[in-house]
Write a protein that holds these residues in place. Structure first.
Motif, PDB file in Angstrom:
ATOM      1  N   TRP A 168       0.807  -1.219   0.000  1.00  0.00           N
ATOM      2  CA  TRP A 168       0.000   0.000   0.000  1.00  0.00           C
ATOM      3  C   TRP A 168       0.838   1.267   0.000  1.00  0.00           C
ATOM      4  N   TRP A 169       0.553   2.105  -0.983  1.00  0.00           N
ATOM      5  CA  TRP A 169       1.072   3.475  -1.121  1.00  0.00           C
ATOM      6  C   TRP A 169       2.583   3.552  -1.349  1.00  0.00           C
ATOM      7  N   VAL A 170       3.222   2.433  -1.691  1.00  0.00           N
ATOM      8  CA  VAL A 170       4.671   2.462  -1.878  1.00  0.00           C
ATOM      9  C   VAL A 170       5.059   3.360  -3.055  1.00  0.00           C
ATOM     10  N   ASP A 171       4.235   3.396  -4.101  1.00  0.00           N
ATOM     11  CA  ASP A 171       4.542   4.291  -5.215  1.00  0.00           C
ATOM     12  C   ASP A 171       4.452   5.756  -4.786  1.00  0.00           C
ATOM     13  N   GLN A 172       3.543   6.075  -3.853  1.00  0.00           N
ATOM     14  CA  GLN A 172       3.495   7.439  -3.318  1.00  0.00           C
ATOM     15  C   GLN A 172       4.696   7.728  -2.417  1.00  0.00           C
ATOM     16  N   LEU A 173       5.137   6.723  -1.687  1.00  0.00           N
ATOM     17  CA  LEU A 173       6.284   6.872  -0.802  1.00  0.00           C
ATOM     18  C   LEU A 173       7.533   7.269  -1.587  1.00  0.00           C
ATOM     19  N   TYR A 174       7.657   6.722  -2.801  1.00  0.00           N
ATOM     20  CA  TYR A 174       8.828   6.998  -3.645  1.00  0.00           C
ATOM     21  C   TYR A 174       8.515   8.017  -4.742  1.00  0.00           C
ATOM     22  N   ALA A 175       7.519   8.857  -4.538  1.00  0.00           N
ATOM     23  CA  ALA A 175       7.143   9.831  -5.574  1.00  0.00           C
ATOM     24  C   ALA A 175       8.305  10.744  -5.940  1.00  0.00           C
TER      25      ALA A 175
ATOM     26  N   TYR B  53       6.064   3.799   7.775  1.00  0.00           N
ATOM     27  CA  TYR B  53       5.522   4.949   7.040  1.00  0.00           C
ATOM     28  C   TYR B  53       4.002   5.073   7.139  1.00  0.00           C
ATOM     29  N   LEU B  54       3.351   4.132   7.822  1.00  0.00           N
ATOM     30  CA  LEU B  54       1.898   4.187   8.005  1.00  0.00           C
ATOM     31  C   LEU B  54       1.555   3.988   9.478  1.00  0.00           C
ATOM     32  N   ARG B  55       0.416   4.479   9.868  1.00  0.00           N
ATOM     33  CA  ARG B  55      -0.095   4.204  11.223  1.00  0.00           C
ATOM     34  C   ARG B  55      -0.734   2.814  11.191  1.00  0.00           C
ATOM     35  N   GLU B  56       0.120   1.837  11.138  1.00  0.00           N
ATOM     36  CA  GLU B  56      -0.294   0.447  10.902  1.00  0.00           C
ATOM     37  C   GLU B  56      -0.887  -0.191  12.158  1.00  0.00           C
ATOM     38  N   PRO B  57      -2.048  -0.841  12.053  1.00  0.00           N
ATOM     39  CA  PRO B  57      -2.529  -1.659  13.170  1.00  0.00           C
ATOM     40  C   PRO B  57      -1.716  -2.957  13.203  1.00  0.00           C
ATOM     41  N   ILE B  58      -0.935  -3.150  14.241  1.00  0.00           N
ATOM     42  CA  ILE B  58      -0.040  -4.307  14.306  1.00  0.00           C
ATOM     43  C   ILE B  58      -0.852  -5.568  14.586  1.00  0.00           C
TER      44      ILE B  58
ATOM     45  N   VAL C  89      -4.776   1.771   5.900  1.00  0.00           N
ATOM     46  CA  VAL C  89      -4.922   3.109   6.457  1.00  0.00           C
ATOM     47  C   VAL C  89      -4.480   4.114   5.401  1.00  0.00           C
ATOM     48  N   PRO C  90      -4.938   5.362   5.485  1.00  0.00           N
ATOM     49  CA  PRO C  90      -4.557   6.363   4.483  1.00  0.00           C
ATOM     50  C   PRO C  90      -3.066   6.683   4.535  1.00  0.00           C
ATOM     51  N   PHE C  91      -2.549   7.156   3.412  1.00  0.00           N
ATOM     52  CA  PHE C  91      -1.168   7.615   3.353  1.00  0.00           C
ATOM     53  C   PHE C  91      -1.094   9.029   3.907  1.00  0.00           C
ATOM     54  N   ASP C  92      -0.201   9.242   4.857  1.00  0.00           N
ATOM     55  CA  ASP C  92      -0.010  10.546   5.486  1.00  0.00           C
ATOM     56  C   ASP C  92       1.438  10.968   5.236  1.00  0.00           C
TER      57      ASP C  92
ATOM     58  N   MET D  40      10.848   8.388   7.026  1.00  0.00           N
ATOM     59  CA  MET D  40      11.250   7.296   6.144  1.00  0.00           C
ATOM     60  C   MET D  40      11.566   7.815   4.750  1.00  0.00           C
ATOM     61  N   ILE D  41      10.791   8.762   4.262  1.00  0.00           N
ATOM     62  CA  ILE D  41      11.065   9.325   2.940  1.00  0.00           C
ATOM     63  C   ILE D  41      12.472   9.914   2.893  1.00  0.00           C
ATOM     64  N   GLU D  42      12.868  10.588   3.949  1.00  0.00           N
ATOM     65  CA  GLU D  42      14.210  11.173   3.998  1.00  0.00           C
ATOM     66  C   GLU D  42      15.276  10.084   3.915  1.00  0.00           C
ATOM     67  N   THR D  43      15.085   8.984   4.629  1.00  0.00           N
ATOM     68  CA  THR D  43      16.040   7.880   4.558  1.00  0.00           C
ATOM     69  C   THR D  43      16.070   7.276   3.162  1.00  0.00           C
ATOM     70  N   LEU D  44      14.898   7.114   2.560  1.00  0.00           N
ATOM     71  CA  LEU D  44      14.845   6.518   1.223  1.00  0.00           C
ATOM     72  C   LEU D  44      15.471   7.437   0.175  1.00  0.00           C
ATOM     73  N   LYS D  45      15.370   8.732   0.353  1.00  0.00           N
ATOM     74  CA  LYS D  45      16.068   9.656  -0.551  1.00  0.00           C
ATOM     75  C   LYS D  45      17.578   9.425  -0.473  1.00  0.00           C
ATOM     76  N   GLN D  46      18.077   9.212   0.736  1.00  0.00           N
ATOM     77  CA  GLN D  46      19.499   8.932   0.902  1.00  0.00           C
ATOM     78  C   GLN D  46      19.868   7.603   0.246  1.00  0.00           C
ATOM     79  N   VAL D  47      18.988   6.625   0.358  1.00  0.00           N
ATOM     80  CA  VAL D  47      19.239   5.313  -0.250  1.00  0.00           C
ATOM     81  C   VAL D  47      19.328   5.430  -1.771  1.00  0.00           C
ATOM     82  N   LEU D  48      18.357   6.105  -2.379  1.00  0.00           N
ATOM     83  CA  LEU D  48      18.394   6.232  -3.837  1.00  0.00           C
ATOM     84  C   LEU D  48      19.554   7.102  -4.293  1.00  0.00           C
ATOM     85  N   ALA D  49      19.910   8.112  -3.501  1.00  0.00           N
ATOM     86  CA  ALA D  49      21.086   8.924  -3.830  1.00  0.00           C
ATOM     87  C   ALA D  49      22.344   8.063  -3.808  1.00  0.00           C
ATOM     88  N   ALA D  50      22.416   7.131  -2.871  1.00  0.00           N
ATOM     89  CA  ALA D  50      23.567   6.226  -2.806  1.00  0.00           C
ATOM     90  C   ALA D  50      23.591   5.295  -4.012  1.00  0.00           C
TER      91      ALA D  50
END
Length: 272
Positions: free
Chosen positions: A45-52, A229-234, A244-247, A254-264
């Motif tokens: 869920w929403w992974v494509d939005q996470l990496y927008a 990255y989501l308010r996941e019910p465990i 749950v909705p994407f916020d 997490m987006i900040e960490t993933l930006k660093q990952v793709l930059a690497a």
């Protein structure tokens, strides 16, 4: 381009693939499922939005809109298990991650139907990835294929306890250069969230098939626990509380960490 297959071309040597964010259930298949909700429950869920942000970095994006319950684009097309001895789902899954039947009794896909779905959806998706690898290899010595995934944090049928938040997969450092896998894991560990390299999810068919480091194609899988990255019910979920909705604000760290990952990934690919 097929209405379920989207390719957004970038010029830098990075491909981000999204095999499990699709929710499309073709009309001739949908009625065979127990319910549309159950057939979509295990979506990334929403992974494509996470990496927008990836497109703005010059990455190429490859996305299938077909639900993984129809056919799993990250499974071996032969049907062979990628994780022998462990619970997993098939090329055309018969159950959810929680081992609930996906199909109404007697409506499970037969071999001829599985072959049709493989030809119609699985093969074109991977041909699209191959085409983009070839296009980028024409102008770059190295290309990184980054396979983007997520999964609920706690699924007893598939793994014990809580999954680490960042699960980097390189099939024991064979699908990419070891230094790339290690660099990504180091970035994830610096987030102060649990991370692992080649743990329970060490990379599916996409990275194992396309990753050819000896030929300049370095493939890595990132499996994210949804709580990152989501308010996941465990624990167990139902139609009432999942997805749950994407916020974007909640997902920002997490987006900040993933930006660093793709930059690497780009720094690795663009360094002679």
């Amino acid at each position: 381009m097929k209405n379920w297959l989207t390719v957004k071309e970038g010029d830098r040597p990075l491909i981000v693939s999204f095999p499990h964010t699709g929710t499309m259930l073709p009309e001739d298949i949908a009625h065979n499922f127990v319910s549309p909700e159950l057939a979509r429950r295990d979506t990334d869920w929403w992974v494509d939005q996470l990496y927008a942000f990836a497109a703005d970095m010059g990455a190429t994006l490859v996305h299938t809109a077909i639900s993984r319950s129809v056919i799993d684009a990250n499974r071996d097309p032969s049907g062979a298990s990628l994780y022998p001895g462990q619970n997993t789902t098939n090329l055309c899954p018969l159950t959810t991650f929680d081992n609930q039947p996906l199909y109404r009794a007697g409506h499970e896909p037969k071999e001829t139907e599985i072959a049709h779905r493989r030809d119609a959806f699985h093969a074109p998706y991977h041909h699209a990835i191959e085409d983009q690898i070839s296009r980028l290899k024409a102008t770059h010595a190295k290309v990184v294929l980054y396979d983007a995934h997520s999964i609920r944090s706690q699924i007893p049928h598939l793994f014990e306890g809580l999954l680490p938040v960042y699960n980097v997969g390189s099939n024991y450092k064979t699908t990419c250069a070891p230094e790339l896998a290690e660099r990504i894991e180091t970035i994830c560990a610096a987030s102060d969230q649990p991370s692992v390299l080649d743990g329970r999810f060490r990379g599916g068919w996409t990275v194992r098939h396309h990753g050819q480091p000896e030929n300049g194609v370095h493939a890595v899988q990132m499996e994210l626990s949804c709580r990152g990255y989501l308010r996941e019910p465990i624990g167990s979920v139902s139609e009432a509380d999942w997805p749950v909705p994407f916020d974007p604000d909640f997902a920002a760290p997490m987006i900040e960490t993933l930006k660093q990952v793709l930059a690497a990934c780009l720094a690795f690919a663009e360094t002679p």
